[in-house]
Scaffold this active site. Structure first.
Site, PDB file in Angstrom:
ATOM      1  N   SER A  78      -5.856   3.415  15.835  1.00  0.00           N
ATOM      2  CA  SER A  78      -4.436   3.147  15.289  1.00  0.00           C
ATOM      3  C   SER A  78      -4.150   1.642  15.746  1.00  0.00           C
ATOM      4  O   SER A  78      -4.660   0.738  15.312  1.00  0.00           O
ATOM      5  CB  SER A  78      -3.418   4.149  15.809  1.00  0.00           C
ATOM      6  N   ASP A 112      -5.176  11.636   6.348  1.00  0.00           N
ATOM      7  CA  ASP A 112      -4.652  10.797   7.506  1.00  0.00           C
ATOM      8  C   ASP A 112      -3.116  10.823   7.045  1.00  0.00           C
ATOM      9  O   ASP A 112      -2.991   9.950   6.196  1.00  0.00           O
ATOM     10  CB  ASP A 112      -5.119   9.742   8.043  1.00  0.00           C
ATOM     11  N   HIS A 155      -4.874  11.623  12.221  1.00  0.00           N
ATOM     12  CA  HIS A 155      -4.547  10.460  12.586  1.00  0.00           C
ATOM     13  C   HIS A 155      -5.424  10.197  14.054  1.00  0.00           C
ATOM     14  O   HIS A 155      -5.841   9.038  14.437  1.00  0.00           O
ATOM     15  CB  HIS A 155      -3.468   9.982  12.702  1.00  0.00           C
TER      16      HIS A 155
END
Length: 271
Positions: free
Chosen positions: A95, A217, A246
């Site tokens: 991320s 996601d 995610h």
């Protein structure tokens, strides 16, 4: 133990000549890598650390000005790498940490042999000719919900982000690490991440990048992985996995671990 190691709960595990650095995303800590680490320690030196602001770090060390931009986290990463005194590393960033790795690699490409990105996005807001997945109104509502009742927001956000019902172990785990963050710090970190725009620096990247993405996601549409592939200045490769959510390394380790191991061992330049 020095201040850098202590502040980031730095751990170095395993044995081997090559170094792998695992960097977590928003709302988690180094425990998010628990399914991957056992597969690496026999062949690699594995570095785990917590981003400042994670619930496992001392909130007194969180400087709201320093971490108002992603550069603050990139400076931390470079300080950690300097401390380790290794020639270079394979950097696995989840991320926001994927973009942190990108920023750090632009100033010190010599420290990175490759960057493996999981669920990465250079910009979350939609723009002209760019689909990031969010409108400003969406983000404003998210920030307002975080600010008004953080615990309630965590309970609602965790299953959406992970992809699954509230009973799943991965959702419970993400809820725990999310709720461990001090609410004012969590809001500040979320604002920094979701309002960031790294598109303009992608062309400056010279380190090979492996872009790994879930097919579904909440935070990062699949088209973003193709955008990264087209706009990174370095060689890159994309793999879209059948995983949902995610945090696939936490929620779908059976799918993600083999993919990660393949990209860790495979170099684009040898293809």
């Amino acid at each position: 133990m020095g201040i850098v190691e202590e502040a980031h709960n730095l751990k170095v595990l395993g044995s081997g000549d090559r170094l792998i650095v695992l960097a977590h995303g928003f709302g988690t800590d180094q425990s998010v890598w628990k399914h991957l680490v056992p597969h690496l320690v026999d062949d690699f030196r594995v570095v785990l650390y917590d981003n400042m602001g994670a619930g496992t770090t001392n909130p007194d060390y969180f400087d709201f000005n320093r971490y108002a931009t992603l550069e603050g986290y990139a400076f931390d990463l470079l300080a950690i790498l300097e401390e380790l005194r290794f020639d270079s590393c394979i950097f696995v960033g989840h991320s926001v940490s994927a973009m942190v790795g990108v920023i750090a690699s632009i100033s010190r490409p010599d420290l990175f042999s490759k960057i493996i990105m999981i669920s990465a996005s250079p910009r979350y807001l939609n723009d002209v000719d760019y689909y990031g997945g969010f409108e400003q109104e969406d983000l404003d509502q998210l920030f307002e919900a975080m600010g008004s009742n953080y615990k309630a927001w965590c309970s609602g956000f965790a299953p959406l982000a992970v992809g699954g019902d509230m009973e799943s172990v991965a959702v419970q785990e993400f809820s725990r690490t999310l709720f461990n963050m001090r609410p004012d710090i969590a809001l500040s970190v979320a604002q920094t991440i979701f309002q960031s725009d790294m598109r303009q620096i992608l062309s400056l990247v010279t380190v090979p990048c492996h872009i790994i993405q879930s097919v579904k996601d909440l935070a990062v549409p699949v088209v973003v992985s193709e955008y990264l592939h087209q706009n990174l200045g370095s060689e890159s490769i994309v793999e879209v996995m059948t995983s949902d959510g995610h945090l696939p390394q936490l929620s779908s380790p059976d799918i993600v671990i083999p993919v990660l191991l393949k990209h860790i061992r495979y170099d684009i330049s040898t293809a």
